[in-house]
Structures are given as structure tokens and as C-alpha cells.
Design a protein around this motif. Structure first.
Motif, PDB file in Angstrom:
ATOM      1  N   GLN A 139       0.827  -1.212   0.000  1.00  0.00           N
ATOM      2  CA  GLN A 139       0.000   0.000   0.000  1.00  0.00           C
ATOM      3  C   GLN A 139       0.861   1.263   0.000  1.00  0.00           C
ATOM      4  O   GLN A 139       0.545   2.245  -0.696  1.00  0.00           O
ATOM      5  N   VAL A 140       1.947   1.271   0.757  1.00  0.00           N
ATOM      6  CA  VAL A 140       2.823   2.453   0.802  1.00  0.00           C
ATOM      7  C   VAL A 140       3.437   2.705  -0.573  1.00  0.00           C
ATOM      8  O   VAL A 140       3.551   3.854  -1.029  1.00  0.00           O
ATOM      9  N   LYS A 141       3.836   1.634  -1.253  1.00  0.00           N
ATOM     10  CA  LYS A 141       4.408   1.809  -2.581  1.00  0.00           C
ATOM     11  C   LYS A 141       3.385   2.418  -3.545  1.00  0.00           C
ATOM     12  O   LYS A 141       3.707   3.309  -4.334  1.00  0.00           O
ATOM     13  N   ARG A 142       2.156   1.948  -3.527  1.00  0.00           N
ATOM     14  CA  ARG A 142       1.134   2.514  -4.417  1.00  0.00           C
ATOM     15  C   ARG A 142       0.820   3.967  -4.060  1.00  0.00           C
ATOM     16  O   ARG A 142       0.626   4.814  -4.922  1.00  0.00           O
ATOM     17  N   SER A 143       0.786   4.221  -2.707  1.00  0.00           N
ATOM     18  CA  SER A 143       0.451   5.591  -2.289  1.00  0.00           C
ATOM     19  C   SER A 143       1.535   6.580  -2.711  1.00  0.00           C
ATOM     20  O   SER A 143       1.228   7.727  -3.127  1.00  0.00           O
ATOM     21  N   GLN A 144       2.749   6.211  -2.653  1.00  0.00           N
ATOM     22  CA  GLN A 144       3.836   7.119  -3.038  1.00  0.00           C
ATOM     23  C   GLN A 144       3.782   7.455  -4.539  1.00  0.00           C
ATOM     24  O   GLN A 144       4.125   8.562  -4.948  1.00  0.00           O
ATOM     25  N   SER A 145       3.330   6.537  -5.337  1.00  0.00           N
ATOM     26  CA  SER A 145       3.209   6.826  -6.781  1.00  0.00           C
ATOM     27  C   SER A 145       1.988   7.689  -7.103  1.00  0.00           C
ATOM     28  O   SER A 145       1.919   8.331  -8.152  1.00  0.00           O
ATOM     29  N   LEU A 146       1.002   7.750  -6.188  1.00  0.00           N
ATOM     30  CA  LEU A 146      -0.216   8.524  -6.432  1.00  0.00           C
ATOM     31  C   LEU A 146      -0.131   9.932  -5.837  1.00  0.00           C
ATOM     32  O   LEU A 146      -1.033  10.738  -6.071  1.00  0.00           O
ATOM     33  N   ILE A 147       0.909  10.177  -5.021  1.00  0.00           N
ATOM     34  CA  ILE A 147       1.001  11.531  -4.445  1.00  0.00           C
ATOM     35  C   ILE A 147       1.193  12.574  -5.537  1.00  0.00           C
ATOM     36  O   ILE A 147       0.609  13.660  -5.510  1.00  0.00           O
ATOM     37  N   ALA A 148       1.994  12.241  -6.516  1.00  0.00           N
ATOM     38  CA  ALA A 148       2.271  13.227  -7.579  1.00  0.00           C
ATOM     39  C   ALA A 148       1.006  13.576  -8.374  1.00  0.00           C
ATOM     40  O   ALA A 148       0.843  14.704  -8.855  1.00  0.00           O
ATOM     41  N   THR A 149       0.099  12.672  -8.508  1.00  0.00           N
ATOM     42  CA  THR A 149      -1.135  12.921  -9.262  1.00  0.00           C
ATOM     43  C   THR A 149      -2.158  13.648  -8.416  1.00  0.00           C
ATOM     44  O   THR A 149      -3.180  14.112  -8.921  1.00  0.00           O
ATOM     45  N   GLY A 150      -1.939  13.703  -7.090  1.00  0.00           N
ATOM     46  CA  GLY A 150      -2.898  14.395  -6.236  1.00  0.00           C
ATOM     47  C   GLY A 150      -4.070  13.544  -5.865  1.00  0.00           C
ATOM     48  O   GLY A 150      -5.029  14.026  -5.258  1.00  0.00           O
ATOM     49  N   ALA A 151      -4.024  12.233  -6.170  1.00  0.00           N
ATOM     50  CA  ALA A 151      -5.153  11.356  -5.846  1.00  0.00           C
ATOM     51  C   ALA A 151      -5.180  11.014  -4.367  1.00  0.00           C
ATOM     52  O   ALA A 151      -6.219  10.610  -3.851  1.00  0.00           O
ATOM     53  N   ILE A 152      -4.088  11.211  -3.706  1.00  0.00           N
ATOM     54  CA  ILE A 152      -4.018  10.873  -2.289  1.00  0.00           C
ATOM     55  C   ILE A 152      -3.173  11.920  -1.603  1.00  0.00           C
ATOM     56  O   ILE A 152      -2.223  12.457  -2.181  1.00  0.00           O
ATOM     57  N   THR A 153      -3.495  12.178  -0.395  1.00  0.00           N
ATOM     58  CA  THR A 153      -2.774  13.234   0.302  1.00  0.00           C
ATOM     59  C   THR A 153      -1.504  12.657   0.954  1.00  0.00           C
ATOM     60  O   THR A 153      -1.370  11.446   1.162  1.00  0.00           O
ATOM     61  N   LYS A 154      -0.602  13.565   1.236  1.00  0.00           N
ATOM     62  CA  LYS A 154       0.653  13.152   1.864  1.00  0.00           C
ATOM     63  C   LYS A 154       0.419  12.628   3.267  1.00  0.00           C
ATOM     64  O   LYS A 154       1.113  11.718   3.739  1.00  0.00           O
ATOM     65  N   THR A 155      -0.594  13.151   3.950  1.00  0.00           N
ATOM     66  CA  THR A 155      -0.896  12.691   5.320  1.00  0.00           C
ATOM     67  C   THR A 155      -1.300  11.232   5.327  1.00  0.00           C
ATOM     68  O   THR A 155      -0.894  10.447   6.203  1.00  0.00           O
ATOM     69  N   GLN A 156      -2.079  10.834   4.359  1.00  0.00           N
ATOM     70  CA  GLN A 156      -2.501   9.448   4.278  1.00  0.00           C
ATOM     71  C   GLN A 156      -1.298   8.515   4.043  1.00  0.00           C
ATOM     72  O   GLN A 156      -1.208   7.424   4.622  1.00  0.00           O
ATOM     73  N   VAL A 157      -0.381   9.003   3.214  1.00  0.00           N
ATOM     74  CA  VAL A 157       0.814   8.179   2.963  1.00  0.00           C
ATOM     75  C   VAL A 157       1.651   8.037   4.228  1.00  0.00           C
ATOM     76  O   VAL A 157       2.145   6.956   4.552  1.00  0.00           O
ATOM     77  N   GLU A 158       1.804   9.130   4.970  1.00  0.00           N
ATOM     78  CA  GLU A 158       2.586   9.073   6.203  1.00  0.00           C
ATOM     79  C   GLU A 158       1.923   8.152   7.242  1.00  0.00           C
ATOM     80  O   GLU A 158       2.616   7.428   7.975  1.00  0.00           O
ATOM     81  N   ASP A 159       0.577   8.169   7.273  1.00  0.00           N
ATOM     82  CA  ASP A 159      -0.105   7.263   8.209  1.00  0.00           C
ATOM     83  C   ASP A 159       0.159   5.788   7.860  1.00  0.00           C
ATOM     84  O   ASP A 159       0.382   4.937   8.747  1.00  0.00           O
ATOM     85  N   SER A 160       0.152   5.503   6.606  1.00  0.00           N
ATOM     86  CA  SER A 160       0.422   4.117   6.182  1.00  0.00           C
ATOM     87  C   SER A 160       1.856   3.699   6.524  1.00  0.00           C
ATOM     88  O   SER A 160       2.114   2.569   6.955  1.00  0.00           O
ATOM     89  N   GLU A 161       2.784   4.663   6.320  1.00  0.00           N
ATOM     90  CA  GLU A 161       4.178   4.346   6.640  1.00  0.00           C
ATOM     91  C   GLU A 161       4.360   4.118   8.142  1.00  0.00           C
ATOM     92  O   GLU A 161       5.093   3.204   8.572  1.00  0.00           O
ATOM     93  N   ASP A 162       3.694   4.930   8.977  1.00  0.00           N
ATOM     94  CA  ASP A 162       3.779   4.745  10.425  1.00  0.00           C
ATOM     95  C   ASP A 162       3.178   3.400  10.858  1.00  0.00           C
ATOM     96  O   ASP A 162       3.728   2.710  11.740  1.00  0.00           O
ATOM     97  N   THR A 163       2.051   3.076  10.227  1.00  0.00           N
ATOM     98  CA  THR A 163       1.449   1.764  10.559  1.00  0.00           C
ATOM     99  C   THR A 163       2.374   0.620  10.179  1.00  0.00           C
ATOM    100  O   THR A 163       2.508  -0.385  10.914  1.00  0.00           O
ATOM    101  N   LEU A 164       3.074   0.744   9.054  1.00  0.00           N
ATOM    102  CA  LEU A 164       4.006  -0.286   8.618  1.00  0.00           C
ATOM    103  C   LEU A 164       5.166  -0.427   9.614  1.00  0.00           C
ATOM    104  O   LEU A 164       5.573  -1.556   9.981  1.00  0.00           O
ATOM    105  N   ILE A 165       5.693   0.706  10.065  1.00  0.00           N
ATOM    106  CA  ILE A 165       6.786   0.672  11.053  1.00  0.00           C
ATOM    107  C   ILE A 165       6.307   0.026  12.344  1.00  0.00           C
ATOM    108  O   ILE A 165       7.036  -0.772  12.987  1.00  0.00           O
ATOM    109  N   TRP A 166       5.063   0.329  12.742  1.00  0.00           N
ATOM    110  CA  TRP A 166       4.529  -0.253  13.989  1.00  0.00           C
ATOM    111  C   TRP A 166       4.437  -1.772  13.891  1.00  0.00           C
ATOM    112  O   TRP A 166       4.792  -2.489  14.816  1.00  0.00           O
TER     113      TRP A 166
END
Length: 439
Positions: free
Chosen positions: A185-212
């Protein structure tokens, strides 16, 4: 007046010649003849002879010691001969079983059933007698119940440990699955940030959940290793405890089985004398089992031969050979005990308790001077003998040295000559005598 007379006498003597005086004296001292009686002469001569004879008798007794006159019919006279001395002693042995196994009651109880009689020929495992003990049965049942409960508790603990291990494995699998999903999910979200389909906050939340999840996975793995180590130790302890409990349970059951007394070996039952209803204490002897047709001889030997008897020496009974198997070190009543075993075969028909005569060989046969073995040896210890004179009228005490002896002859080492005769009957009445006069 006296002085005047004396003076007159002296003057007369002086006036008389010497010859006259001599004649006067000789005329006054006349010899009177006496006649001695012949009876008195002989009486005096006899008294002198008796005194001389008594003095000679006293001198002879003083030089030869005490003398005793004995009747020829009351003594035994034997001659010193030469021959082959066989160094053996006769022994009376008692037949005993070569091997005996005793039957003792391991657990006490009441006799319920007797299955064999005394003297029965048994094989290993045959049931002999059945005992019963209500207290032992209740105790065994109580032990069995307690052991069963403890074993069930241990099985429950083992089951809980196994379930805990499996739960750890499920948790790890779930965490790894979540990490895999979040990584994708983090990999897909990082590719969608540039298109504006997903916000950076959502990507950071996914990354934090992955680290947890990754941290949780590391902690779960560490917990699993610690629990596995502790569970292994606990399982080993539980298995050891379980083995001991099962062993205790087996002992409890064995105690119950010991109430049925069985023959431990094959043999003949002896000394068995119990009755139905009789109370038997723990450790009480019920009888014994003797090995059939396998016997040994037990004998008692005089302590005089203690230094000459050892293991391995041979003995004979008729045409059967025996060997000393055991020498007991204790000496009781002047005797020590020895066990003999038959070398090849044993006589047929012998029974336990029977006594037989055997010959124990102590040394090799040899040429020697011999005298018959007699009762004198117990009185003198073989240190001295009465030796008969050449004319056979008396026997004089003489110090000798005797050696080996058997039931027939005694070996002469020194002090006697070949052909001499000695007294071999008892010396109990002649201990203090130096000479025996034969009547």
C-alpha cells in the motif's frame, strides 16, 4: 687334815720305787670279760641293712622321679615302624543345598489361599500363597488416585504450553501478513502523491502503521524465543516429574502384586509352614527354595588345622572328588567351618541333612617313621612319651618331637628309634610320673 694326808701320800710315793707303784695300779685295774648274744648281733646287722636299703631306695627315687606301678592289661604298647604317611584328616560333612533362596514376605498380610505344600517341586513364577491387606489396598488406591490427578494436571499444563506456542505462531503470521499488505500500500500511495489522488498525510499514516507492525514483529519474535526456551525447560521438568509419578504408581501396584508370593527360582520348597487365616508380618520368613539335585558339604574342622586348610584343596568321598569352595574365618568352640563342592558329579540318592565321611588331603604322601595314633596325644600334645625298656619291665618318660598325624598314624620327627615300643593309651593318670613299672 686333808693337806696333811696329801703331804703324807706324796711323801710315800716319792719314797716308793716306780715298779712298786706300777704293780699296785695293775693290781687294782683288772679286765672283766663279757659274752655278747648272737641274736643281738643279727638284729643289729639287719637294722643296718634295712637302713642302707631305704637310703638306696630314696636315692633311686630322687634320681628317677616319681614311679607308678601299672597293670599290663590297662595299657596299650605300640611299636615304632617305618611306612608311607598319608597326610589327610577324616571329616564328617553335612549335605546342604548348593544354593538356597529364602522366601520372605515383602508386605505383611493375612493368608487367604495356600496353593502348594512343603516339599513341592516348583518352577520360577509358580504362585505359592496369596495374602490380603485392606490397609495396603486402600493406600495403593489412594496413591493411584493422587498420581492420576497429578498426571492430569501436568497434561493440562503441557497442553496450555503447546497452545501458547501455537498462538505465538499465529500472531507472527498475522503480523507478517499485515506488513506485506502495508508495504504494498505504501508503494502505491507514493506513486499517487504526484497525481494528487491521495494526500501526503494518508501516505505518512500508512508508513507509520508499517513501522509499527515491523516493531511488533520483532518484539513477538523475541517473546517467542524466550517462551520457547522456558517452555522447553518446563516441559523437560514436567516429563521427568511425570516419569517419577508413573514409577511411584508402578511401585504402588507392585506392592499389591507382592501380596501374591511366587517362586523366584526353580527348586524344592522347604521350611514352609503357614495356615489359612494366619497373619504374616512384613519381612517374616515363610520358607526357602533349594536348588534340586545340587548339593554341597558343610563340615567343621578342628582349629589345629586352621593354617593347613585353604580354598582349592581336594577331598574324597568313595569315588567322588570334592574341593574346598569356602573357608569361614570365624572359630567357634575350637572349630571352623568349611564348604566343599563336588568337582564333576555328585552321588545319587544323597539328601539334605545327611552326614557322610570324607578324607581331606593336606599334603603329599611320604616315607616316615610312624607310631599309631592314640589317646596319649591329647594328654601330652605330642611333646613326650613313655618309652618301654628293652626287657619290657618298665617305661621311662622321654621328650620327643612328633609331626603330622592322621586318624591312623603320627609322624615321628626325632626322639625315637625304629623298633622301640611306646605306650599309646591315655596318660591322664600318668601326667606327673617319670617311670611306669609293669606288674
Amino acid at each position: 687334815m686333808t693337806q696333811v694326808n696329801k703331804t703324807k701320800t706324796d711323801s710315800i710315793k716319792n719314797a716308793m720305787p716306780l715298779t712298786a707303784v706300777t704293780k699296785a695300779v695293775s693290781g687294782m685295774d683288772r679286765k672283766i670279760s663279757t659274752t655278747a648274744s648272737p641274736m643281738k648281733k643279727w638284729l643289729g646287722f639287719t637294722m643296718i641293712m634295712l637302713i642302707v636299703a631305704f637310703a638306696a631306695y630314696m636315692i633311686a627315687n630322687k634320681s628317677t622321679g616319681k614311679v607308678l606301678s601299672v597293670d599290663n592289661s590297662r595299657i596299650v604298647v605300640s611299636q615304632v615302624t617305618s611306612g608311607i604317611f598319608e597326610d589327610f584328616i577324616p571329616i564328617r560333612g553335612r549335605v546342604t543345598p548348593a544354593k538356597t533362596v529364602y522366601l520372605d514376605a515383602i508386605e505383611g498380610g493375612r493368608v487367604e489361599k495356600i496353593l502348594v505344600e512343603d516339599g513341592a517341586n516348583l518352577t520360577a513364577g509358580n504362585l505359592i500363597v496369596e495374602l490380603s491387606s485392606a490397609s495396603l489396598q486402600l493406600s495403593a488406591l489412594g496413591n493411584e488416585t493422587r498420581v492420576a490427578e497429578q498426571l492430569n494436571n501436568m497434561r493440562t499444563i503441557e497442553l496450555n504450553l503447546e497452545q501458547n506456542r501455537l498462538q505465538h505462531k499465529r500472531n507472527i503470521i498475522d503480523i507478517k501478513h499485515q506488513i506485506k499488505l502495508l508495504t504494498r500500500q505504501v508503494k502505491r500511495s507514493q506513486s499517487l502523491i504526484a497525481t494528487g489522488a491521495i494526500t501526503k498525510t494518508q501516505v505518512e499514516d500508512s508508513e507509520d502503521t508499517l513501522i509499527w507492525y515491523k516493531d511488533r514483529l520483532a518484539l513477538t519474535l523475541e517473546s517467542q524465543q524466550s517462551d520457547a526456551r522456558m517452555q522447553g525447560e518446563q516441559l523437560a521438568f514436567l516429563k521427568d516429574t511425570s516419569t517419577r509419578l508413573e514409577s511411584n504408581l508402578a511401585i504402588s501396584r507392585q506392592n499389591l502384586d507382592n501380596m501374591n508370593i511366587k517362586a523366584p527360582v526353580a527348586g524344592i520348597l522347604s521350611g514352609f509352614n503357614v495356615e489359612v487365616g494366619q497373619s504374616i508380618a512384613r519381612g517374616e520368613r515363610l520358607g526357602q527354595i533349594d536348588t534340586p539335585n545340587d548339593y554341597k558339604l558343610t563340615a567343621f574342622i578342628d582349629e589345629f588345622y586352621l593354617g593347613r586348610v585353604d580354598i582349592g584343596q581336594t577331598a574324597n568321598y568313595k569315588n567322588y572328588s570334592l574341593v574346598i569352595a569356602k573357608v569361614y574365618p570365624q572359630v567357634q568352640n575350637g572349630q571352623f567351618e568349611v564348604d566343599f563342592k563336588f568337582v564333576t558329579e555328585q552321588p545319587k540318592g544323597i539328601r539334605r541333612g545327611q552326614t557322610i565321611q570324607i578324607k581331606l588331603t593336606l599334603g603329599d604322601a611320604s616315607e616316615a617313621m610312624l607310631i599309631p595314633n592314640g589317646a596319649f596325644y591329647q594328654d601330652t600334645g605330642g611333646k613326650w612319651l613313655f618309652v618301654v625298656s628293652a626287657d619290657g619291665s618298665q617305661a621311662m618318660k622321654r621328650n620327643v618331637r612328633l609331626g603330622r598325624r592322621n586318624n591312623q598314624f603320627i609322624e615321628v620327627i626325632e626322639g625315637l628309634e625304629l623298633g622301640e615300643q611306646v605306650v599309646t593309651s591315655p596318660y591322664s593318670s600318668y601326667q606327673d610320673m617319670q617311670r611306669l613299672n609293669f606288674q
